[in-house]
Design a protein around this motif. Structure first.
Motif, short mmCIF file in Angstrom:
data_model
loop_
_atom_site.label_atom_id
_atom_site.label_comp_id
_atom_site.label_asym_id
_atom_site.label_seq_id
_atom_site.Cartn_x
_atom_site.Cartn_y
_atom_site.Cartn_z
N GLY A 132 -13.10 5.84 2.52
CA GLY A 132 -13.28 7.11 3.26
C GLY A 132 -14.36 7.16 4.29
O GLY A 132 -14.13 6.26 5.25
N ASN A 158 -10.02 -1.05 4.88
CA ASN A 158 -10.52 0.15 4.66
C ASN A 158 -9.25 0.99 3.69
O ASN A 158 -8.10 0.93 3.85
CB ASN A 158 -10.35 1.11 5.98
CG ASN A 158 -10.79 2.54 5.65
OD1 ASN A 158 -9.98 3.54 5.87
ND2 ASN A 158 -12.07 2.73 5.32
N ALA A 160 -8.24 4.75 1.58
CA ALA A 160 -7.96 6.21 2.18
C ALA A 160 -7.11 6.62 0.91
O ALA A 160 -6.14 5.87 0.26
CB ALA A 160 -7.74 6.34 3.41
N ASP A 165 -5.52 10.16 6.13
CA ASP A 165 -6.88 10.25 6.29
C ASP A 165 -7.87 9.06 6.53
O ASP A 165 -8.80 8.93 6.30
CB ASP A 165 -7.13 10.22 4.45
CG ASP A 165 -6.60 12.03 4.02
OD1 ASP A 165 -6.77 12.64 4.83
OD2 ASP A 165 -6.16 11.73 2.79
N ILE A 166 -7.09 7.98 7.19
CA ILE A 166 -7.81 6.85 7.77
C ILE A 166 -8.31 7.15 8.72
O ILE A 166 -7.91 7.58 9.70
CB ILE A 166 -6.74 5.77 7.99
CG1 ILE A 166 -6.16 5.26 6.83
CG2 ILE A 166 -7.41 4.44 8.50
CD1 ILE A 166 -5.16 4.35 6.90
N TRP A 186 -5.25 -1.93 5.75
CA TRP A 186 -5.31 -0.50 5.16
C TRP A 186 -4.67 -0.43 3.78
O TRP A 186 -3.59 -0.85 3.49
CB TRP A 186 -4.46 0.32 6.21
CG TRP A 186 -4.81 0.09 7.67
CD1 TRP A 186 -3.87 0.06 8.78
CD2 TRP A 186 -5.73 0.56 8.20
NE1 TRP A 186 -4.64 0.04 9.78
CE2 TRP A 186 -5.84 0.20 9.70
CE3 TRP A 186 -7.23 0.87 7.78
CZ2 TRP A 186 -6.74 0.46 10.76
CZ3 TRP A 186 -8.29 1.20 8.73
CH2 TRP A 186 -7.85 0.69 10.15
N VAL A 188 -3.93 2.58 0.88
CA VAL A 188 -4.00 4.20 0.60
C VAL A 188 -3.35 4.00 -0.92
O VAL A 188 -2.73 3.22 -1.40
CB VAL A 188 -3.03 4.85 1.60
CG1 VAL A 188 -3.53 4.70 2.95
CG2 VAL A 188 -1.56 4.18 1.40
#
Length: 360
Positions: A132, A158, A160, A165-166, A186, A188
């Motif tokens: 987030g 990261n 998300a 929403d990244i 990434w 998710v």
């Protein structure tokens, strides 16, 4: 060229928090997420470490509200400073910013401060893990390393809810496309409708970590995000035999384990029924209280407003000078040893023992 040589050389001036910040732009980043860019009206430059934070005084209805935000910009770009904020369902200050803060408006700020920075832990290899809006200090540190012009070695993870929403995705992918040594990963929880997702999906776990950064044991790890997420990261690393001396995290939520551990620090036991008294010298008010009350709570009972942010000793917003008496203070890094030696305390986590006087 001759005209340029005749230009007067102005001394470099750095922003101090006695000067208000002027909002110069607002950039939408994702649903309920925006970046607010601030400049010093005087033209002063900003001096801070990548990963540090500022506390903003927000003029919300009902009185000023202090909220602490990590700086998302890099000190290598000193003309302005940015914070990137995400509004949660129960947000007050952040919601006010998204709905009301516009270019041209000025607000008070305190800082910068904080110890969550790669500057304090130089390493050949880094592993940045965030979820987030916890991506903000990582963005600051990566941008700083990018601006140095050298080739870093960073695995950047990261997590998300969904791809949309990244935060900072395009900017980070641009950085990764311009230099070697920045590997983006990434994760998710679910995909976006009509947009296929081919990356990692699900909750971050040990298996993903091994696939994303096979050499994680050799890396300096920085983690930021909601406490349950950071706990999961800590558990994953510890379970894989990682040396936790090389793990660092940023959180503006109290750690229960830390509070329990420090409850008897200095062998001081606060008595629930023991009476205490705090004199606020500048206001000329003396307020009775209990030893288990904090100076901040006592000030509020007396109708005084001491600026505060996190309320558990991290941000340093409520630092005040103690002129006499004894307090029991258990903080979480929001005050330096030098400040303590000079008589300063954090009102939010200092308990008066007997009679105490402070400058407030």
């Amino acid at each position: 060229m001759a005209a340029a040589n005749n230009m007067p050389s102005a001394a470099v001036r750095y922003w101090k928090d006695d000067e208000m910040l002027e909002c110069v732009s607002v950039i939408p980043e994702a649903p309920n997420v925006s970046t607010f860019c601030f400049a010093a009206p005087s033209g002063a430059l900003f001096d801070y470490l990548p990963g540090q934070f500022v506390t903003l005084e927000l003029p919300v209805p009902g009185g000023p509200l202090h909220r602490t935000y990590t700086i998302s910009s890099s000190p290598s770009r000193a003309l302005s400073i940015t914070v990137t904020v995400k509004a949660q369902p129960d947000s007050i200050g952040t919601r006010w910013m998204l709905d009301n803060l516009r270019p041209g408006m000025r607000i008070k700020a305190i800082g910068p401060a904080g110890h969550f920075t790669s500057h304090h832990h130089p390493a050949e290899k880094y592993l940045f893990i965030s979820a987030g809006s916890g991506i903000t200090p990582m963005m600051s540190m990566v941008t700083y390393m990018y601006d140095l012009g050298r080739t870093p070695d960073i695995v950047f993870i990261n997590c998300a809810k969904r791809p949309s929403d990244i935060v900072f995705r395009e900017r980070l992918e641009h950085i990764a496309s311009r230099i070697d040594g920045v590997e983006l990963r990434w994760v998710v929880e679910e995909g976006d409708r009509y947009q296929p997702w081919t990356g990692y999906q699900g909750m971050f776990n040990q298996l993903m970590l091994g696939l994303m950064a096979p050499d994680y044991l050799e890396r300096e790890v920085f983690c930021c995000g909601p406490e349950p997420f950071m706990q999961a990261v800590r558990d994953a690393l510890a379970g894989l035999g990682f040396d936790m001396d090389h793990y660092h995290q940023e959180s503006f939520q109290p750690s229960l384990a830390k509070e329990e551990q420090d409850a008897t620090e200095g062998d001081v036991v606060l008595e629930e029924d023991a009476a205490a008294e705090v004199t606020f010298a500048s206001s000329g008010i003396t307020q009775t209280c209990k030893e288990t009350d904090t100076i901040l709570a006592t000030a509020r009972s007396a109708g005084l407003n001491i600026p505060s942010g996190c309320t558990f000793g991290v941000c340093g917003t409520c630092k005040i000078k103690k002129t006499s008496g004894q307090v029991h203070m258990v903080h979480n890094g929001g005050i330096t040893d030098e400040d303590i030696e000079e008589g300063y305390v954090l009102a939010c986590c200092s308990h008066p023992i007997g009679k105490v006087e402070v400058e407030a």
